[in-house]
Design a protein around this motif. Structure first.
Motif, PDB file in Angstrom:
ATOM      1  N   HIS A   1       7.186  -7.491   0.782  1.00  0.00           N
ATOM      2  CA  HIS A   1       6.342  -6.208   0.214  1.00  0.00           C
ATOM      3  C   HIS A   1       4.688  -6.448   0.209  1.00  0.00           C
TER       4      HIS A   1
ATOM      5  N   GLN B   1      -1.239  -4.148  -2.640  1.00  0.00           N
ATOM      6  CA  GLN B   1      -2.840  -3.703  -2.395  1.00  0.00           C
ATOM      7  C   GLN B   1      -3.708  -3.928  -3.653  1.00  0.00           C
TER       8      GLN B   1
ATOM      9  N   ASP C   1       4.011  -1.831  -2.346  1.00  0.00           N
ATOM     10  CA  ASP C   1       4.499  -0.580  -1.613  1.00  0.00           C
ATOM     11  C   ASP C   1       6.038  -0.729  -1.629  1.00  0.00           C
TER      12      ASP C   1
ATOM     13  N   TYR D   1       8.294  -0.176   0.414  1.00  0.00           N
ATOM     14  CA  TYR D   1       9.074  -0.560   1.849  1.00  0.00           C
ATOM     15  C   TYR D   1       8.651  -2.014   2.125  1.00  0.00           C
TER      16      TYR D   1
ATOM     17  N   SER E   1       7.578  -4.817   4.548  1.00  0.00           N
ATOM     18  CA  SER E   1       6.490  -5.164   5.785  1.00  0.00           C
ATOM     19  C   SER E   1       5.782  -6.209   5.635  1.00  0.00           C
TER      20      SER E   1
ATOM     21  N   ARG F   1      -2.184  -4.423   4.958  1.00  0.00           N
ATOM     22  CA  ARG F   1      -2.485  -3.320   4.585  1.00  0.00           C
ATOM     23  C   ARG F   1      -1.632  -2.553   3.717  1.00  0.00           C
ATOM     24  N   GLY F   2      -2.192  -1.426   2.943  1.00  0.00           N
ATOM     25  CA  GLY F   2      -1.088  -0.512   2.107  1.00  0.00           C
ATOM     26  C   GLY F   2      -1.162   0.688   2.607  1.00  0.00           C
ATOM     27  N   ASN F   3      -0.726   1.737   1.868  1.00  0.00           N
ATOM     28  CA  ASN F   3      -0.788   3.222   2.139  1.00  0.00           C
ATOM     29  C   ASN F   3      -1.213   3.897   1.078  1.00  0.00           C
ATOM     30  N   LEU F   4      -1.471   5.026   1.546  1.00  0.00           N
ATOM     31  CA  LEU F   4      -2.374   6.095   0.655  1.00  0.00           C
ATOM     32  C   LEU F   4      -1.413   6.320  -0.651  1.00  0.00           C
ATOM     33  N   PRO F   5      -0.176   6.794  -0.712  1.00  0.00           N
ATOM     34  CA  PRO F   5       0.435   6.935  -1.945  1.00  0.00           C
ATOM     35  C   PRO F   5       0.456   6.057  -2.979  1.00  0.00           C
TER      36      PRO F   5
END
Length: 416
Positions: free
Chosen positions: A255, A258, A297, A299, A301, A305-309
């Protein structure tokens, strides 16, 4: 060259033209006694202790990128040993003791700063859980202090004590916890290992293992085949992908975690502070930036890099804990790949393949474990027996029901 204040003055007088390279860039040899796959903190520490403590000379570290470019340079730099369970607490306290003497040991300024780690509690149940943890720490000889709300206010008066929903009721403080400069740890171990004869081979990716009759004979790399009597794998978030090349499926998921750094500010944060009502933790670097992060995160991966949520969730936690953080400008962010095990605790063990050893499953705890992980993995590789503080970190604990479930989350890696 040994680093010292005298050397700094001497080199200053000569225009700093006399500094040598920190470590060599050798060509890989055809054969070694031990090959370590992974040039991050754990791999380099393993090689260093193999050479220093076990007098193993023919050792190589193989890194697919460059030293300091992986997870060891992508974390929030926190060190602590405030664990609860017997399988973890002695190990992380051993790591803390190694941190305390590390800079003198490998003659490199890693900026070890023991300013304390404060975990905040916001409910009566959470306070009771921290009391239990503190007692567990003290039973293992680890420093732990329970603070009430006024004790926390004295340390950090800028926190949001007036929150009706998440009032700060106290906290668990480990005074010896703190932070360390992450990439300096990699550089220090690399320099120390190289000075003891270890070959550090960068830009050399492992593409396969040569296994015959159940025995690992060496590794196939982008720079050719390298034979080895023993191969140790310490590749953090890439553990599943690398060990799959040896035909192994691990009890691990990867996972993204970030982290964020703000602009440089005057000294604000006294040490490391964690939010008990959400997953948010913050400290301040020597350059003044606020270093903070939160949850992984949800999910799987392999992306750095990460995601906005998750960005939103981390920022909400920061604003709830210390509203003044909303005035700081974000300077940069990044993602590291976490190898999340099924019980939230690591693995340091032999595999079923002869001559192949594994170090991974560190979840959130990888950086703080670096010295002890290296020493324990070196001990296993050199003696074929587990280090006394790492006897619980076996593969078969999942089959035997001897899991070390530090957070009580069960077999849900995304929650550890």
């Amino acid at each position: 060259m040994r680093y010292s204040g005298f050397q700094v003055l001497k080199q200053a007088l000569s225009g700093h033209k006399g500094w040598g390279r920190a470590w060599r860039d050798p060509e890989p040899q055809s054969q070694y006694d031990i090959v370590i796959v992974g040039g991050g903190g754990h791999g380099l520490a393993t090689a260093y202790y193999l050479a220093r403590s076990f007098a193993k000379a023919r050792v190589a570290v193989i890194e697919k990128g460059w030293i300091g470019g992986g997870n060891v340079g992508r974390n929030t730099t926190i060190i602590r040993s405030n664990y609860l369970l017997d399988g973890n607490e002695p190990f992380y306290e051993y790591s803390m003791k190694l941190w305390e003497g590390l800079e003198q040991d490998f003659n490199f300024n890693a900026m070890v700063s023991q300013r304390g780690v404060l975990n905040l509690c916001h409910t009566d149940a959470q306070r009771d859980a921290f009391r239990r943890r503190a007692n567990g720490m003290r039973l293992n000889g680890v420093d732990a202090e329970l603070l009430d709300a006024e004790g926390v206010r004295k340390m950090a008066p800028f926190l949001n004590f007036g929150s009706a929903r998440f009032p700060i009721k106290g906290g668990l403080l480990q005074p010896r916890g703190g932070t360390v400069r992450h990439d300096a740890v990699a550089w220090g171990y690399a320099r120390g290992a190289d000075s003891r004869g270890v070959d550090i081979i960068q830009n050399c990716e492992v593409v396969g293992f040569r296994i015959e009759n159940g025995i690992c004979l060496g590794v196939e790399t982008t720079r050719g085949y390298i034979a080895a009597a023993k191969v140790g794998v310490a590749v953090a978030g890439s553990s599943g992908a690398v060990m799959a090349k040896a035909g192994m499926r691990l009890p691990i998921e990867s996972h993204v975690l970030q982290a964020f750094v703000s602009e440089g500010l005057k000294p604000i944060i006294p040490g490391v502070i964690t939010y008990g009502a959400g997953h948010f933790y913050v400290s301040q670097s020597d350059k003044g930036g606020l270093v903070f992060g939160g949850d992984i995160d949800g999910y799987n991966s392999y992306a750095q890099r990460g995601n906005l949520p998750v960005v939103e969730d981390v920022c909400e936690g920061g604003m709830s804990l210390m509203p003044m953080i909303g005035r700081a400008k974000l300077l940069r962010m990044w993602g590291g790949i976490m190898d999340m095990s099924m019980d939230g605790s690591p693995i340091i063990d032999k595999t079923d393949i002869g001559g192949l050893y594994f170090n991974g499953g560190w979840c959130y705890g990888g950086f703080k474990a670096t010295p002890a992980s290296g020493m324990c993995f070196a001990h296993l590789l050199a003696t074929d027996t587990p280090h006394p503080t790492a006897t619980a970190y076996r593969f078969d604990r999942f089959r035997k029901g001897l899991v070390i479930d530090e957070k009580g989350m069960g077999a849900q890696p995304n929650l550890h």
